[in-house]
Scaffold this active site. Structure first.
Site, PDB file in Angstrom:
ATOM      1  N   GLU A 193       0.750  -1.141   0.033  1.00 43.45           N
ATOM      2  CA  GLU A 193      -0.109   0.062   0.001  1.00 43.45           C
ATOM      3  C   GLU A 193       0.988   1.198  -0.153  1.00 43.45           C
ATOM      4  N   LEU A 236      -3.705   1.790   5.882  1.00 49.46           N
ATOM      5  CA  LEU A 236      -4.502   0.892   4.978  1.00 49.46           C
ATOM      6  C   LEU A 236      -5.903   1.385   4.855  1.00 49.46           C
ATOM      7  N   LYS A 273     -19.697   9.107   5.787  1.00 50.33           N
ATOM      8  CA  LYS A 273     -20.729   9.133   6.790  1.00 50.33           C
ATOM      9  C   LYS A 273     -20.491   9.665   8.124  1.00 50.33           C
ATOM     10  N   ARG A 327      -0.316   4.375   0.152  1.00 51.61           N
ATOM     11  CA  ARG A 327      -0.944   5.418   1.433  1.00 51.61           C
ATOM     12  C   ARG A 327       0.017   5.133   2.535  1.00 51.61           C
ATOM     13  N   ALA A 340     -24.997  15.030 -10.222  1.00 52.34           N
ATOM     14  CA  ALA A 340     -26.054  14.681  -8.986  1.00 52.34           C
ATOM     15  C   ALA A 340     -26.059  13.172  -8.981  1.00 52.34           C
ATOM     16  N   GLY A 388     -18.062  11.381 -11.337  1.00 50.79           N
ATOM     17  CA  GLY A 388     -17.638   9.727 -11.506  1.00 50.79           C
ATOM     18  C   GLY A 388     -16.315   9.621 -11.214  1.00 50.79           C
ATOM     19  N   VAL A 417     -24.032   9.864  -6.506  1.00 52.21           N
ATOM     20  CA  VAL A 417     -24.017   9.767  -5.156  1.00 52.21           C
ATOM     21  C   VAL A 417     -23.087  10.945  -4.079  1.00 52.21           C
ATOM     22  N   GLU A 466     -26.319  18.963 -13.405  1.00 49.63           N
ATOM     23  CA  GLU A 466     -26.256  17.637 -13.778  1.00 49.63           C
ATOM     24  C   GLU A 466     -26.485  17.503 -15.611  1.00 49.63           C
ATOM     25  N   HIS A 513     -43.108  -5.399  14.812  1.00 49.72           N
ATOM     26  CA  HIS A 513     -44.273  -4.220  14.686  1.00 49.72           C
ATOM     27  C   HIS A 513     -43.987  -3.442  16.106  1.00 49.72           C
TER      28      HIS A 513
HETATM   29  P1  FAD Z   1      -9.334   1.673  -3.070  1.00 50.86           P
HETATM   30  O1  FAD Z   1     -10.430   1.828  -1.738  1.00 50.86           O
HETATM   31  O2  FAD Z   1      -9.386   2.830  -3.775  1.00 50.86           O
HETATM   32  O3  FAD Z   1      -8.037   1.018  -2.653  1.00 50.86           O
HETATM   33  C1  FAD Z   1      -6.979   1.119  -3.434  1.00 50.86           C
HETATM   34  C2  FAD Z   1      -5.784   1.300  -2.542  1.00 50.86           C
HETATM   35  O4  FAD Z   1      -4.687   1.141  -3.368  1.00 50.86           O
HETATM   36  C3  FAD Z   1      -5.456   2.666  -2.357  1.00 50.86           C
HETATM   37  O5  FAD Z   1      -5.321   2.853  -0.759  1.00 50.86           O
HETATM   38  C4  FAD Z   1      -4.370   3.165  -3.114  1.00 50.86           C
HETATM   39  O6  FAD Z   1      -3.305   4.197  -2.252  1.00 50.86           O
HETATM   40  C5  FAD Z   1      -3.694   1.733  -3.282  1.00 50.86           C
HETATM   41  N1  FAD Z   1      -2.859   1.959  -4.441  1.00 50.86           N
HETATM   42  C6  FAD Z   1      -3.128   2.274  -5.665  1.00 50.86           C
HETATM   43  N2  FAD Z   1      -2.055   1.854  -6.666  1.00 50.86           N
HETATM   44  C7  FAD Z   1      -1.263   1.565  -5.867  1.00 50.86           C
HETATM   45  C8  FAD Z   1       0.213   0.865  -6.230  1.00 50.86           C
HETATM   46  N3  FAD Z   1       0.712   0.965  -7.382  1.00 50.86           N
HETATM   47  N4  FAD Z   1       0.882   0.544  -4.968  1.00 50.86           N
HETATM   48  C9  FAD Z   1       0.453   0.539  -3.715  1.00 50.86           C
HETATM   49  N5  FAD Z   1      -0.672   0.990  -3.576  1.00 50.86           N
HETATM   50  C10 FAD Z   1      -1.463   1.302  -4.416  1.00 50.86           C
HETATM   51  N6  FAD Z   1     -18.815   2.683  -1.261  1.00 50.86           N
HETATM   52  C11 FAD Z   1     -19.635   2.070  -0.556  1.00 50.86           C
HETATM   53  O7  FAD Z   1     -19.888   0.947  -0.938  1.00 50.86           O
HETATM   54  N7  FAD Z   1     -20.283   2.874   0.475  1.00 50.86           N
HETATM   55  C12 FAD Z   1     -20.132   4.147   0.881  1.00 50.86           C
HETATM   56  O8  FAD Z   1     -20.676   4.844   1.372  1.00 50.86           O
HETATM   57  C13 FAD Z   1     -19.284   4.833  -0.169  1.00 50.86           C
HETATM   58  N8  FAD Z   1     -18.752   6.081  -0.131  1.00 50.86           N
HETATM   59  C14 FAD Z   1     -18.011   6.870  -0.614  1.00 50.86           C
HETATM   60  C15 FAD Z   1     -17.699   8.099  -0.522  1.00 50.86           C
HETATM   61  C16 FAD Z   1     -16.551   8.779  -1.286  1.00 50.86           C
HETATM   62  C17 FAD Z   1     -16.546  10.402  -1.044  1.00 50.86           C
HETATM   63  C18 FAD Z   1     -16.006   8.041  -2.091  1.00 50.86           C
HETATM   64  C19 FAD Z   1     -14.889   8.831  -3.236  1.00 50.86           C
HETATM   65  C20 FAD Z   1     -16.059   6.744  -2.386  1.00 50.86           C
HETATM   66  C21 FAD Z   1     -16.995   6.189  -1.915  1.00 50.86           C
HETATM   67  N9  FAD Z   1     -17.456   4.663  -1.982  1.00 50.86           N
HETATM   68  C22 FAD Z   1     -18.331   4.149  -1.150  1.00 50.86           C
HETATM   69  C23 FAD Z   1     -16.845   3.690  -3.066  1.00 50.86           C
HETATM   70  C24 FAD Z   1     -15.515   3.107  -2.276  1.00 50.86           C
HETATM   71  O9  FAD Z   1     -14.594   3.995  -1.443  1.00 50.86           O
HETATM   72  C25 FAD Z   1     -14.897   2.165  -3.368  1.00 50.86           C
HETATM   73  O10 FAD Z   1     -15.598   1.419  -3.948  1.00 50.86           O
HETATM   74  C26 FAD Z   1     -13.963   1.248  -2.615  1.00 50.86           C
HETATM   75  O11 FAD Z   1     -12.899   1.880  -1.775  1.00 50.86           O
HETATM   76  C27 FAD Z   1     -13.171   0.385  -3.672  1.00 50.86           C
HETATM   77  O12 FAD Z   1     -12.491  -0.387  -3.019  1.00 50.86           O
HETATM   78  P2  FAD Z   1     -10.879  -0.757  -3.706  1.00 50.86           P
HETATM   79  O13 FAD Z   1     -10.178  -1.601  -2.854  1.00 50.86           O
HETATM   80  O14 FAD Z   1     -11.170  -1.396  -5.098  1.00 50.86           O
HETATM   81  O15 FAD Z   1     -10.007   0.403  -4.062  1.00 50.86           O
HETATM   82  P1  NAI Z   2     -21.870   9.085 -10.162  1.00 52.73           P
HETATM   83  O1  NAI Z   2     -21.451   7.914 -11.283  1.00 52.73           O
HETATM   84  O2  NAI Z   2     -22.603   8.530  -9.009  1.00 52.73           O
HETATM   85  O3  NAI Z   2     -22.553  10.322 -10.444  1.00 52.73           O
HETATM   86  C1  NAI Z   2     -21.873  11.032 -11.374  1.00 52.73           C
HETATM   87  C2  NAI Z   2     -22.969  12.164 -11.902  1.00 52.73           C
HETATM   88  O4  NAI Z   2     -22.161  13.002 -12.699  1.00 52.73           O
HETATM   89  C3  NAI Z   2     -24.023  11.330 -12.997  1.00 52.73           C
HETATM   90  O5  NAI Z   2     -25.275  11.880 -12.326  1.00 52.73           O
HETATM   91  C4  NAI Z   2     -23.562  12.016 -14.356  1.00 52.73           C
HETATM   92  O6  NAI Z   2     -24.500  12.026 -15.304  1.00 52.73           O
HETATM   93  C5  NAI Z   2     -22.877  13.270 -13.938  1.00 52.73           C
HETATM   94  N1  NAI Z   2     -22.191  13.932 -14.851  1.00 52.73           N
HETATM   95  C6  NAI Z   2     -20.928  13.178 -15.642  1.00 52.73           C
HETATM   96  N2  NAI Z   2     -20.248  14.128 -16.414  1.00 52.73           N
HETATM   97  C7  NAI Z   2     -20.983  15.326 -16.203  1.00 52.73           C
HETATM   98  C8  NAI Z   2     -20.798  16.564 -16.708  1.00 52.73           C
HETATM   99  N3  NAI Z   2     -19.728  16.765 -17.458  1.00 52.73           N
HETATM  100  N4  NAI Z   2     -21.591  17.695 -16.074  1.00 52.73           N
HETATM  101  C9  NAI Z   2     -22.399  17.303 -15.265  1.00 52.73           C
HETATM  102  N5  NAI Z   2     -22.613  16.349 -14.873  1.00 52.73           N
HETATM  103  C10 NAI Z   2     -21.767  15.141 -15.128  1.00 52.73           C
HETATM  104  O7  NAI Z   2     -20.155   9.574  -9.607  1.00 52.73           O
HETATM  105  P2  NAI Z   2     -19.860  10.031  -8.086  1.00 52.73           P
HETATM  106  O8  NAI Z   2     -21.010  10.737  -7.297  1.00 52.73           O
HETATM  107  O9  NAI Z   2     -18.709  10.919  -8.619  1.00 52.73           O
HETATM  108  O10 NAI Z   2     -19.351   8.850  -7.301  1.00 52.73           O
HETATM  109  C11 NAI Z   2     -18.355   8.223  -7.812  1.00 52.73           C
HETATM  110  C12 NAI Z   2     -18.424   6.621  -7.261  1.00 52.73           C
HETATM  111  O11 NAI Z   2     -18.090   6.704  -5.882  1.00 52.73           O
HETATM  112  C13 NAI Z   2     -19.818   6.140  -7.473  1.00 52.73           C
HETATM  113  O12 NAI Z   2     -19.613   5.178  -8.763  1.00 52.73           O
HETATM  114  C14 NAI Z   2     -20.224   5.374  -6.476  1.00 52.73           C
HETATM  115  O13 NAI Z   2     -20.428   4.107  -6.572  1.00 52.73           O
HETATM  116  C15 NAI Z   2     -19.133   5.620  -5.227  1.00 52.73           C
HETATM  117  N6  NAI Z   2     -19.700   6.130  -4.041  1.00 52.73           N
HETATM  118  C16 NAI Z   2     -20.473   5.308  -3.460  1.00 52.73           C
HETATM  119  C17 NAI Z   2     -21.225   5.825  -2.347  1.00 52.73           C
HETATM  120  C18 NAI Z   2     -22.039   5.243  -1.551  1.00 52.73           C
HETATM  121  O14 NAI Z   2     -22.081   3.932  -1.874  1.00 52.73           O
HETATM  122  N7  NAI Z   2     -22.984   5.604  -0.756  1.00 52.73           N
HETATM  123  C19 NAI Z   2     -20.920   7.252  -1.859  1.00 52.73           C
HETATM  124  C20 NAI Z   2     -20.093   8.059  -2.559  1.00 52.73           C
HETATM  125  C21 NAI Z   2     -19.508   7.702  -3.735  1.00 52.73           C
END
Ligand code: FAD
Ligand code: NAI
Length: 468
Positions: free
Chosen positions: A34, A39, A52, A36, A183, A275, A185, A205, A447
Site C-alpha cells: 500500500e 491501510l 458517513k 498510502r 448529481a 464519477g 452519489v 447535472e 411491529h
Molecule cells: P480503493 O479503496 O481505492 O483502494 C485502493 C488502494 O490501492 C488505495 O489505498 C491506493 O493508495 C492503493 N494503491 C493504488 N495503486 C497502488 C500501487 N501501485 N501500489 C501500492 N498501492 C496502490 N462505497 C460504498 O460501498 N459505500 C459508501 O458509503 C461509499 N462512500 C464513498 C464516498 C466517497 C467520497 C468516495 C470517493 C467513495 C465512496 N465509496 C463508497 C466507494 C468506495 O470507496 C470504493 O468502491 C472502494 O474503496 C473500492 O475499494 P478498492 O479496494 O477497489 O479500492
Molecule cells: P456517479 O457516477 O454516482 O455520479 C456522477 C454524476 O455526474 C452522474 O449523474 C453523471 O450523469 C454526472 N455527470 C457526468 N459528467 C458530467 C458533466 N460533465 N457535467 C455534469 N454532470 C456530469 O459518481 P460520483 O458521485 O462521482 O461517485 C463516484 C463513485 O463513488 C460512484 O460510482 C459510487 O459508486 C461511489 N460512491 C458510493 C457511495 C455510496 O455507496 N454511498 C458514496 C459516494 C461514492
C-alpha cells in the site's frame, strides 16, 4: 533482498485488504502493498467512512435545529463547531485504519509500504517514500489499486476551492455558495452535509435526472425531497469552465447539455463529482501483457486477468464501484487462488445513498426489466402508511418490490425513506436466496418497525396489502 510469497496484493483498500486477510486465513503466504500511509484505501481514508461521519454529525445538527421543537424539545440557541466535527471524523478514520493493520497482522499478512509495480511474471517491485526499492517474488499477483476522481476538462481541482470529494471532506469553513458538478452519489451525500451546515447548494447535472442507474421513480421522489430541503437542481446542463473573478468569487460557466442557453453560476466552492475512473497508473501492466479497456478498466473472468496468475478486484475492474463489492471480490479471489470455489452474486449487491431520507436499492430497476422485456409485477408501500414512520414523523418515501410475473421471484427492491440503508440487507438476502415476493409477505416482521413496509410492499405484489 527478494522475498518469496504465494500472493502479493497491490492496494490495501476494501478489495485488497479483504483479499489479503482471506488469503492469510487460507494459509497462503501473503503480502499487501500500500502506497498510502494508512491501510483501508479510498473507503476508510477519504470515502465511505469520513463521509458517513460528516453525514451523521450534520444530520444530528439539522434534526436539532429543525425537528426538536416539534417534539417539544427546547435547546436554546444552537450552533456547531466545525473543527470538532472534523476531529470526530478523523478519529473514526484513524481508529478503523489502525484496525485493518491489526487484522493483517493477526492473519500473518506482511504489510509492505510503498508503490507497487508489476515487473514481469511473478515479480512485484515496491518503491518506498525514500525511493528505496525491493523486489517481491510471488506465485500470484492481485491488482486492487482502486479508482480516482474523473477530471473535468477545463476545471482544475486545487482541493481548496475547486475540490473533489477528498477536499470536500475537509473544508475549513462552510461555503456560502457551493456548486456541485454531477448529481450522483457523492454530490447528493456531500451536498447534503454542507447544505445542512448552511451552504446554498446548486447541483449541475448533465442528464435530465439525478442518480442515473437508480430506479427512476425513486430518483424522482428523491429529487423532490432534496429540492424541498433547499438544494437547487440544474438538470440537462453541463459545466464548460470555472474561473476566478477579481474579488475571488468563482464563476461556473454552464450551458444546456445539447449546447446554447448559457448561464453563469457564482460559487465560493465547486465540487467536481462526475464519477471515478480506475487507477492503474505506473502499474507495469504491459510487462505481463494486460491491456485496459477504453475507460481504463482491467477485464476479468472470475477475477483472473488475461495474464496467468494475475488477478484483479474492486474499483479497477468492471462492476459497481462500491466497497462491499470490492470486499466480496477480494474474498472470492483469494478463495479461487487457494483452489476453492469463490463466488460473487452480482445481482444481489445493494447500493445505498446515505442522504436523509436514504435511498437503497438491490437487483434490477423497472427500467432494466422493461428494457430486457421481462414480465414483472410491482408492489409498493408508502412510509406515510407505516405506523413507526408515523410515530417518528418520518413519513417521506416508499418501498417498491419488483417480482417475476410468472414465478414471483423477487427481481429488485428499491426504497427511499429514513434509515432504509439498514433495511436493504433483508432484500439482498431475499435475492440471494431467490425468494418469492410471497416469502417476504409471509415472513413475520416486528411491529412497529419501518421494515413492515417491505413486507407490505411484497404483499402488494399480489394485491393483499393490509395497512394502506
Ligand atoms: P480503493 O479503496 O481505492 O483502494 C485502493 C488502494 O490501492 C488505495 O489505498 C491506493 O493508495 C492503493 N494503491 C493504488 N495503486 C497502488 C500501487 N501501485 N501500489 C501500492 N498501492 C496502490 N462505497 C460504498 O460501498 N459505500 C459508501 O458509503 C461509499 N462512500 C464513498 C464516498 C466517497 C467520497 C468516495 C470517493 C467513495 C465512496 N465509496 C463508497 C466507494 C468506495 O470507496 C470504493 O468502491 C472502494 O474503496 C473500492 O475499494 P478498492 O479496494 O477497489 O479500492
Ligand atoms: P456517479 O457516477 O454516482 O455520479 C456522477 C454524476 O455526474 C452522474 O449523474 C453523471 O450523469 C454526472 N455527470 C457526468 N459528467 C458530467 C458533466 N460533465 N457535467 C455534469 N454532470 C456530469 O459518481 P460520483 O458521485 O462521482 O461517485 C463516484 C463513485 O463513488 C460512484 O460510482 C459510487 O459508486 C461511489 N460512491 C458510493 C457511495 C455510496 O455507496 N454511498 C458514496 C459516494 C461514492
Amino acid at each position: 533482498m527478494s522475498e518469496s510469497y504465494d500472493v502479493v496484493i497491490i492496494g490495501g483498500g476494501p478489495g485488497g485488504y479483504n483479499c489479503a486477510i482471506r488469503a492469510g486465513q487460507l494459509g497462503l503466504k501473503t503480502a499487501c502493498v500500500e502506497m498510502r500511509e494508512t491501510l483501508g484505501g479510498t473507503c476508510l481514508n477519504v470515502g465511505c467512512i469520513p463521509s458517513k461521519a460528516l453525514l451523521h454529525a450534520s444530520e444530528l445538527y439539522e434534526t436539532a435545529a429543525k425537528d426538536f421543537e416539534g417534539f417539544g424539545i427546547r435547546t436554546g440557541e444552537l450552533s456547531f463547531d466545525l473543527k470538532t466535527m472534523m476531529g470526530r471524523k478523523d478519529e473514526a478514520v484513524a481508529g478503523l485504519t489502525k484496525g485493518v493493520a491489526g487484522l493483517l497482522k493477526k492473519n500473518k499478512v506482511d504489510h509492505i509500504r510503498g508503490k507497487g509495480r508489476i515487473a514481469g511474471k511473478g515479480e512485484v517491485v515496491v518503491e518506498d517514500a525514500d525511493g528505496k526499492t525491493q523486489t517481491l517474488k510471488t506465485k500470484h499477483i492481485v491488482i486492487a489499486t482502486g479508482s480516482e476522481v474523473t477530471p473535468l476538462p477545463g476545471v482544475e481541482i486545487d482541493e481548496k476551492r475547486v475540490v473533489s470529494s477528498t477536499g470536500a471532506l475537509s473544508l475549513e469553513k462552510v461555503p456560502g455558495k457551493l456548486v456541485l458538478i454531477g448529481a450522483g452519489v457523492i454530490g447528493l451525500e456531500l451536498g447534503s452535509v454542507w447544505r445542512r451546515l448552511g451552504a446554498e447548494v446548486t447541483v449541475v447535472e448533465y442528464l435530465d435526472r439525478i442518480l442515473p442507474g437508480m430506479d427512476g421513480e425513486i430518483a424522482k421522489q428523491a429529487q423532490k425531497i432534496f429540492a424541498k430541503q433547499g438544494m437547487s437542481f440544474k438538470l440537462g446542463r453541463k459545466v464548460t469552465g470555472v474561473s476566478e473573478g477579481a474579488g475571488g468569487q468563482l464563476s461556473v460557466a454552464t450551458e444546456a447539455a445539447a449546447g446554447g442557453s448559457e448561464e453563469v453560476l457564482e460559487a465560493d466552492t465547486v465540487l467536481v463529482c462526475i464519477g471515478r475512473r480506475p487507477y492503474t497508473e505506473g502499474l507495469g501492466l504491459e510487462t505481463v501483457g494486460i491491456e485496459t479497456d477504453r475507460r481504463g478498466f482491467i477485464a476479468n473472468d472470475h477475477w483472473q486477468t488475461g495474464a496467468e496468475n494475475v488477478w484483479v478486484v474492486g474499483d479497477c475492474t468492471h462492476g459497481a464501484m462500491l466497497a462491499h463489492k470490492a470486499e466480496d471480490e477480494g474474498v472470492a479471489c483469494a478463495e479461487r487462488i487457494a483452489g476453492k470455489a469463490g463466488h460473487v452474486n452480482y445481482n444481489a449487491i445493494p447500493g445505498v445513498v446515505y442522504t436523509n431520507p436514504e435511498i437503497a436499492s438491490v437487483g434490477q430497476t423497472e427500467e432494466q426489466l422493461k428494457a430486457a422485456g421481462r414480465a414483472y409485477k410491482v408492489g409498493k408501500f408508502p412510509f406515510l402508511a407505516n405506523s413507526r414512520a408515523r410515530a417518528n414523523h418520518e413519513t417521506d418515501g416508499l418501498v417498491k418490490v419488483l417480482a417475476d410475473a410468472k414465478t414471483d421471484e423477487v427481481l429488485g427492491v428499491h426504497m427511499i425513506g429514513k434509515g432504509v440503508g439498514e433495511m436493504i440487507a433483508e432484500a439482498a438476502l431475499a435475492l440471494e436466496f431467490r425468494a418469492a415476493s410471497e416469502d417476504i409477505a409471509r415472513t413475520s416482521h416486528p411491529h412497529p418497525t419501518m421494515t413492515e413496509a417491505i413486507r407490505q410492499a411484497a404483499m402488494g405484489v399480489e394485491g393483499w396489502t393490509m395497512q394502506a
